[in-house]
Design an enzyme around this catalytic site. Sequence first.
Site, short mmCIF file in Angstrom:
data_model
loop_
_atom_site.label_atom_id
_atom_site.label_comp_id
_atom_site.label_asym_id
_atom_site.label_seq_id
_atom_site.Cartn_x
_atom_site.Cartn_y
_atom_site.Cartn_z
N ASN A 101 0.77 -1.02 0.09
CA ASN A 101 0.17 -0.06 0.02
C ASN A 101 0.75 1.09 -0.07
O ASN A 101 1.77 1.27 0.77
CB ASN A 101 -0.85 0.15 1.25
N GLN A 108 -2.10 2.96 2.92
CA GLN A 108 -0.99 2.86 3.79
C GLN A 108 -1.10 3.65 5.24
O GLN A 108 -1.47 4.79 5.17
CB GLN A 108 0.40 3.42 3.34
N HIS A 114 6.69 -1.37 3.62
CA HIS A 114 6.72 -2.65 3.91
C HIS A 114 5.61 -3.38 2.71
O HIS A 114 4.89 -2.71 2.34
CB HIS A 114 6.01 -2.95 5.21
P1 5GP Z 1 -0.18 -0.63 6.07
O1 5GP Z 1 -1.76 -0.23 6.43
O2 5GP Z 1 0.80 0.59 6.15
O3 5GP Z 1 -0.23 -1.04 4.53
O4 5GP Z 1 0.09 -1.59 6.85
C1 5GP Z 1 0.45 -1.35 8.36
C2 5GP Z 1 0.30 -2.78 8.91
O5 5GP Z 1 0.91 -2.84 9.94
C3 5GP Z 1 -1.29 -2.96 9.12
O6 5GP Z 1 -1.62 -4.33 8.70
C4 5GP Z 1 -1.32 -3.21 10.86
O7 5GP Z 1 -2.19 -4.19 11.28
C5 5GP Z 1 0.16 -3.34 10.96
N1 5GP Z 1 0.70 -2.91 12.34
C6 5GP Z 1 0.34 -1.65 12.78
N2 5GP Z 1 0.89 -1.56 13.99
C7 5GP Z 1 1.64 -2.78 14.28
C8 5GP Z 1 2.31 -3.09 15.39
O8 5GP Z 1 2.71 -2.49 16.46
N3 5GP Z 1 2.66 -4.32 15.31
C9 5GP Z 1 2.69 -5.18 14.30
N4 5GP Z 1 3.18 -6.40 14.25
N5 5GP Z 1 1.78 -4.88 13.13
C10 5GP Z 1 1.23 -3.68 13.20
#
Ligand code: 5GP
Length: 128
Positions: A101, A108, A114
């Site tokens: 994302n 994101q 990531h």
């Molecule tokens: P994005 O939304 O940026 O593509 O993905 C970020 C991801 O990080 C989300 O799926 C969310 O659940 C995960 N995430 C957010 N905070 C934490 C955390 O403290 N630990 C872990 N293991 N995952 C997290």
Amino acid sequence: MDATGTDGLSRTDAVERDCLFCRIARREVHADVLFEDDRVLAFRDINPQAPVHVLVIPKRHIGSLADLTGSDEDLMGHTFVVASSLASELGVTDGFRVVGNCGEKAGQSVFHIHIHLLGGRRFGWPPG
Ligand code: 5GP
Ligand code: ZN
């Protein structure tokens, strides 16, 4: 060297100090880590969207896919190879999805690059 704030840290240093995934990479914040080497870390997503939901990150802070440059080619290639190896180790090579994302509009929420490795269920297309 970028501008120095009132706390004596450069803006880049302050971003890396506060960034959640940099903090996980430095082991200041706990995560269920599945793989680590000098360049990459992989850990389970805290809010899994599939039976297998792993985040694979370069340890070096890069904000998003939009910030990549040619000098990141080896690092990002390695990140994808780690995701592929984990898919195999976790037994999902019959069908898995890798998602990146980029930007708030695309979902994101953590601004440290990531890739999501998702597996263990059937996925629809197009994505939401
Ligand atoms: P994005 O939304 O940026 O593509 O993905 C970020 C991801 O990080 C989300 O799926 C969310 O659940 C995960 N995430 C957010 N905070 C934490 C955390 O403290 N630990 C872990 N293991 N995952 C997290
Ligand atoms: Zn970071």
